[in-house]
Structure formats: C-alpha cells, structure tokens
Design an enzyme around this catalytic site. Sequence first.
Site, PDB file in Angstrom:
ATOM      1  NE  ARG A 235      54.573  41.653  41.496  1.00 35.26           N
ATOM      2  CZ  ARG A 235      54.181  40.920  42.544  1.00 35.26           C
ATOM      3  NH1 ARG A 235      53.031  41.131  43.130  1.00 35.26           N
ATOM      4  NH2 ARG A 235      54.949  39.973  43.008  1.00 35.26           N
TER       5      ARG A 235
ATOM      6  CE  LYS B 238      46.799  48.795  33.202  1.00 43.24           C
ATOM      7  NZ  LYS B 238      45.997  48.784  31.963  1.00 43.24           N
ATOM      8  N   GLY B 239      45.865  47.225  40.016  1.00 44.07           N
ATOM      9  CA  GLY B 239      45.037  47.033  41.217  1.00 44.07           C
ATOM     10  C   GLY B 239      43.862  46.134  40.904  1.00 44.07           C
TER      11      GLY B 239
ATOM     12  CG  ASP C 161      51.287  39.134  46.289  1.00 44.09           C
ATOM     13  OD1 ASP C 161      52.252  39.354  45.546  1.00 44.09           O
ATOM     14  OD2 ASP C 161      50.697  38.038  46.343  1.00 44.09           O
TER      15      ASP C 161
ATOM     16  CB  THR D 244      50.599  45.755  33.421  1.00 45.24           C
ATOM     17  OG1 THR D 244      49.431  45.958  32.622  1.00 45.24           O
ATOM     18  CG2 THR D 244      51.820  46.249  32.655  1.00 45.24           C
ATOM     19  CG  HIS D 245      48.281  40.551  31.933  1.00 40.97           C
ATOM     20  ND1 HIS D 245      47.431  40.731  32.994  1.00 40.97           N
ATOM     21  CD2 HIS D 245      49.114  39.544  32.274  1.00 40.97           C
ATOM     22  CE1 HIS D 245      47.716  39.854  33.939  1.00 40.97           C
ATOM     23  NE2 HIS D 245      48.733  39.129  33.528  1.00 40.97           N
TER      24      HIS D 245
ATOM     25  NE  ARG E 278      42.364  39.268  44.181  1.00 41.79           N
ATOM     26  CZ  ARG E 278      42.417  38.508  45.280  1.00 41.79           C
ATOM     27  NH1 ARG E 278      41.388  38.454  46.097  1.00 41.79           N
ATOM     28  NH2 ARG E 278      43.493  37.822  45.571  1.00 41.79           N
TER      29      ARG E 278
ATOM     30  CD  GLN F  68      46.627  47.606  45.388  1.00 37.22           C
ATOM     31  OE1 GLN F  68      46.427  48.490  46.233  1.00 37.22           O
ATOM     32  NE2 GLN F  68      46.121  46.390  45.494  1.00 37.22           N
TER      33      GLN F  68
ATOM     34  CE  LYS G 146      46.520  37.784  47.403  1.00 41.44           C
ATOM     35  NZ  LYS G 146      47.551  37.598  46.408  1.00 41.44           N
TER      36      LYS G 146
ATOM     37  CE  LYS H  78      42.578  50.107  29.011  1.00 42.19           C
ATOM     38  NZ  LYS H  78      43.779  49.655  29.708  1.00 42.19           N
TER      39      LYS H  78
END
Length: 305
Positions: free
Chosen positions: A179, A182-183, A129, A225-226, A287, A158, A95, A196
């Site tokens: 990378r 979504k944020g 990041d 993302t997952h 988070r 993001q 970061k 969403k």
Amino acid sequence: MRRILLWMARNGWLKDHLPRLPFAKRAVRRFMPGERLADALAAADRENAAGFGVLFTRLGENLTELAQADEVAAHYHHVLDRGKARGRAIEISVKPTQLGLDIDPETCERHCRELAAHAQEVGTWFWLDMEGSSYTEATVALYERLKRDHERVGIALQAYLKRTATDLQRILPLRPCVRLVKGAYDEPEAVAYRSKTAVDGNYQVLAVALAEAARDGKARLALGTHDSALVERISVRAEAIGAPRRVLEAHMLYGIRRNELSRLVADGYPAYSLVAYGESWYAWYMRRLAERPANVVFALRQLLP
Ligand code: FDA
C-alpha cells in the site's frame, strides 16, 4: 499548522484529556463509524454495498504492556472470523507497535505470524501499517521475514521517505503486496521529502515500478491516497507500460472523499475503504486533521450547540 497538529498528536496530556470532550467525540465521527466493532461491521455492509472492499483497523499504537498486545491480537483473530462468517472478506491492517514491537519484537512477530496464517486460512489479507521513521527498518525487516512464509501479507510504504525506493527494491523479489501512501508523520528533512511536489513525484515513480510488477502478477498494488488526480496520472503511465486499471487498487480512509472513490470504481479501478474504529483514536485523528487543516474548522464547529 500541520506541525502543531502532529505535535499535539504526540502530546500525552492532550491524549488523556481531549478525547473526553463531547465536541471531540462528535468531530471524530466524520472519520470513524464509531468506537465498537459492531459500528465498523455496519459500516462494512454499507461500503460493500457501494462496491468497495474493506479493511479494518482498530486504533491504538505504542502499547505500554505486553498483555495489551495479546488482547489486540485476539481482537483481530475475532475480526477475521467475523469476516468469514459474514461471507465477505475483511482485510486487517495493524500497526506493529500495537502488537508490541516497542516492548518485545519477538512477541510482535509471533502475533503477526499467527494473524497472517489465520488471514490466509479465511481467504483474506493481513497488512502492516507503517509508523514513524524510527520503526521503518524494523517494519520492513519484519515484512521480509513474514512474506517468506505467508503469501497474503501486505505492507504500507511511505513515498515521503527518501529510503523507500531502496526498500521497494529490497522487497520486490518477494512478490510483495504494497500500500503506497504519502506518509502521515512529522519527519525531519534528513529522512523525508518535505514539499508536496517532491512527495508526489516520488509517489508516482514508486507506483509505476509497482504497477509494472503487478502487471506481471509479481505484486499487489494499493494506491493508499485520496489524491485521485495523482491516481489518474499514474494510471496513464501504467497504461503506457501495459498495466491495466484492475491492478491499480484505490484505497481511501472511511469518510474521506467517498465520491471520488465511487468515481474510481465506476472508472474500473478496484476500490477499498479502510474503516478505523476503537477507543484510542486521539493520535490517529490528529494526524487526519494535520493532513487537511480545514478539518480543524469542522472539528471546532462541533463546539457550537
Ligand atoms: P493529499 O494530502 O495530497 O490530499 C489529496 C486530496 O485529498 C486533497 O484534496 C486533500 O484535501 C484530500 N484529503 C487528504 N487527507 C484528507 C483528510 N484527512 N480529510 C479530508 N480530505 C483529505 N500513512 C502512514 O504514514 N502510514 C500508513 O500505514 C498509512 N495508511 C494509510 C492507508 C490508507 C488507505 C490511506 C488512504 C492513507 C494512509 N496513510 C498512512 C495516510 C497517508 O500517508 C496520508 O497522510 C494521507 O492519505 C493524506 O495524503 P493523501 O495521499 O490523501 O494526499
């Protein structure tokens, strides 16, 4: 629930007190192999054995003294050397506020340049990041400056931010390494999509634009993302424009949806696990809870004997 958890992530009193509680320490282990670098290295061996590349991030953000940034940078230089010594690259993800962006942007940039040069030297990558929207412009501008001089530098963008499409156009000529996430922060409607459907829709558009550049060797694309269903939808669109799966990297956080990451590897996607460790895990962990409030139930269960 999401907004309460994100408020808790920013609360100074909770940040000082909650991490001391044993149940919280137990709960965080779901997403972190441990607090020490040795824990992360052991996890890296396991993730590599499962066919995943690894990125390391030592948790911490918004430093208050510049000396802390020097210590963080020294730590990451050590990680790069450890990666070289073990013979399997470790990418690092940092970061900007962890390197002093809040206190002295010049020092932050100097550390970034030194880490980017070192990462290149040992054959790996240095990632920025992306933090809350008040840092987006500074981070994108920093990336532009770094990328002009250093090849192996990546940035997280993001999809929930309305400005990201413009940021992407701005960095595309630099052959970027992106990378797409979504944020994870609590952003107002003025700057971010809130539903969403809107976030996923924007994610897909941005990912396909990046896949096109990656197809031509003009970008590296990590889908951070997952949401494996979204990855598969993007893959269909990418295939239609001639971008193969090997340019769609799947990046997930250590401990989350590991089975899905394995499935993506088996289906031909390069896969990476981002391993977080360190003592300053509180805000980051909150988070993670905000992303999936069901995780709160898991955390509370740790209160039981
Ligand atoms: P979404 O929230 O739609 O979830 C998709 C599926 O995954 C759902 O089934 C959900 O239940 C499951 N899931 C998601 N999060 C989970 C969790 N915490 N625990 C268990 N299951 C979960 N953000 C940012 O602002 N800046 C950054 O630099 C980064 N960096 C980053 C790197 C990598 C490798 C990843 C994977 C993510 C980030 N993020 C990030 C976080 C990102 O912005 C986002 O908040 C989370 O990835 C959650 O959104 P998903 O894309 O997973 O989708």
